[in-house]
Design an enzyme around this catalytic site. Structure first.
Site, PDB file in Angstrom:
ATOM      1  N   GLY A 214      34.708  42.942  44.526  1.00  0.00           N
ATOM      2  CA  GLY A 214      35.053  41.327  44.898  1.00  0.00           C
ATOM      3  C   GLY A 214      36.360  40.833  45.375  1.00  0.00           C
ATOM      4  O   GLY A 214      36.379  39.747  45.765  1.00  0.00           O
ATOM      5  N   ASP A 215      37.220  41.752  45.284  1.00  0.00           N
ATOM      6  CA  ASP A 215      38.808  41.592  45.664  1.00  0.00           C
ATOM      7  C   ASP A 215      39.465  42.611  46.162  1.00  0.00           C
ATOM      8  O   ASP A 215      40.595  42.860  45.629  1.00  0.00           O
ATOM      9  CB  ASP A 215      39.296  40.678  44.547  1.00  0.00           C
ATOM     10  CG  ASP A 215      40.513  39.862  44.844  1.00  0.00           C
ATOM     11  OD1 ASP A 215      40.659  39.588  46.316  1.00  0.00           O
ATOM     12  OD2 ASP A 215      41.211  39.534  44.013  1.00  0.00           O
TER      13      ASP A 215
END
Length: 363
Positions: A214-215
């Site tokens: 997610g990042d």
């Protein structure tokens, strides 16, 4: 409680005490590391070990299950050969410890972990060659693929329905849009959100599911030299945004962040897609959604950073790191349009896949 009050603000003496008390280590060097809403320190101990002390903000510290899952995922990936940090046990054998600390807002509970320190330089500090971008796509796909095998009794906790950083949460930006009142870019953000709802949201059932890091950004990947002119990825950092999502989300996030500091941002997508597809080829629905998902992540980053700055003005420089150049890239992608951008990305990716440009050093 505001973000400012939930973000930890430990002094060096408090860090020294925690490291000694929880892990039995005597800190010889303590250096702050950048963070969005937690607090991170580089810690060298007098016996030569190097670590990262991570203190979660008091709001996220309450979600023990998600933090435990993240810690488990890091260890799981590390055991399977991916360069993820791992948590070190406390003197009592725990991988996490909830500590009551006064950071100037009265005593609050913060989750504390001591992580392995990984060598390398963040991608943000190195001009990304096509070869580096290929490696980014490859490791992002590998990570999500490996996580498919992970089992845990509480794995359902990654179903973070209202998690604002999940790419499926683009519609949630509505509640923050007021921070852009008066800014002409707000019109583009609204346009992206409308198109996401009309074009991508109905296709979610056609995307393949996974757990997302997610990042995957230019500050969360470390590089080390691999031969005279190539690099290999030596570290994957910050698993705080993990949630259930789709493979295509991870790819879109990686492309968006690799564009931020790149002198030729439009050219970034091709090599990242090529690296990704060397591990996990896209289906037609995923390919068709990619452009809008990359724009959606730019919108999330821009709007949520503006909102965070209102709560944490003293941290503005770090919070606005992505938004600064992100506005320009968002406007340019929107102006070029889906057809033109996709043609650039997929043509370039096809050339890479034929081996005309690159040989991967991760093979």
């Amino acid at each position: 409680m505001s973000m400012k009050e939930s973000k930890p603000n430990l002094s060096h003496s408090q860090v020294t005490e925690i490291v000694k008390q929880l892990f039995g280590l005597t800190a010889s060097i303590i250096r702050p590391l950048p963070s969005y809403d937690d607090q991170n320190f580089y810690v060298a101990s007098s016996d030569g070990g190097e670590f990262v002390l991570k203190i979660m903000n008091s709001a996220d510290s309450q979600n023990f299950t998600v933090l435990e899952l993240q810690t488990h995922a890091m260890n799981f990936l590390h055991q399977r050969g991916l360069p993820a940090q791992t948590a070190l046990p406390t003197l009592t054998g725990q991988l996490m410890s909830l500590e009551e600390i006064d950071c100037g807002f009265g005593k609050q509970k913060y989750m504390v972990r001591l992580l392995t320190y990984l060598p390398g330089t963040t991608i943000a500090k190195i001009t990304s060659s096509p070869q580096i971008l290929y490696e980014v796509g490859k490791i992002a796909a590998t990570l999500d693929k490996v996580l498919l095998q992970m089992e845990h009794p509480n794995i359902s906790a990654f179903q973070r329905k209202s998690f604002k950083w999940n790419l499926g949460s683009i519609p949630l930006l509505n509640q923050y849009l007021h921070v852009m009142d008066g800014d002409p870019v707000q019109k583009i953000v609204k346009g992206v959100m409308e198109q996401y709802q009309a074009q991508d949201a109905p296709k979610l059932t056609l995307f393949r599911k996974c757990i997302n890091h997610g990042d995957i950004n230019d500050h969360n990947l470390l590089l080390e030299p691999d031969g005279p002119s190539a690099y290999k990825i030596s570290g994957i950092l910050d698993f705080g945004d993990m949630s259930n999502g789709y493979f295509i989300f991870e790819l879109a996030i990686a492309i968006m962040y690799m564009m931020i500091e790149n002198p030729n941002p439009i050219d970034v997508g091709g090599p990242v897609v090529a690296g990704w597809e060397s591990v996990f080829p896209l289906n037609d629905a995923e390919r068709d959604a990619l452009y809008l998902l990359v724009l959606g992540r730019f919108c999330q980053s821009l709007v949520l950073a503006r909102h965070a700055v209102i709560q944490q003005p003293e941290n503005e420089k770090y919070l606005m790191t992505t938004a600064k150049t992100g506005v320009r890239h968002l406007c340019r992608l929107w102006e070029l349009g889906k057809e033109k951008v996709e043609r650039i990305w997929f043509l370039s990716a096809a050339q890479f896949s034929q081996g005309t440009v690159i040989n991967s050093s991760l093979d």
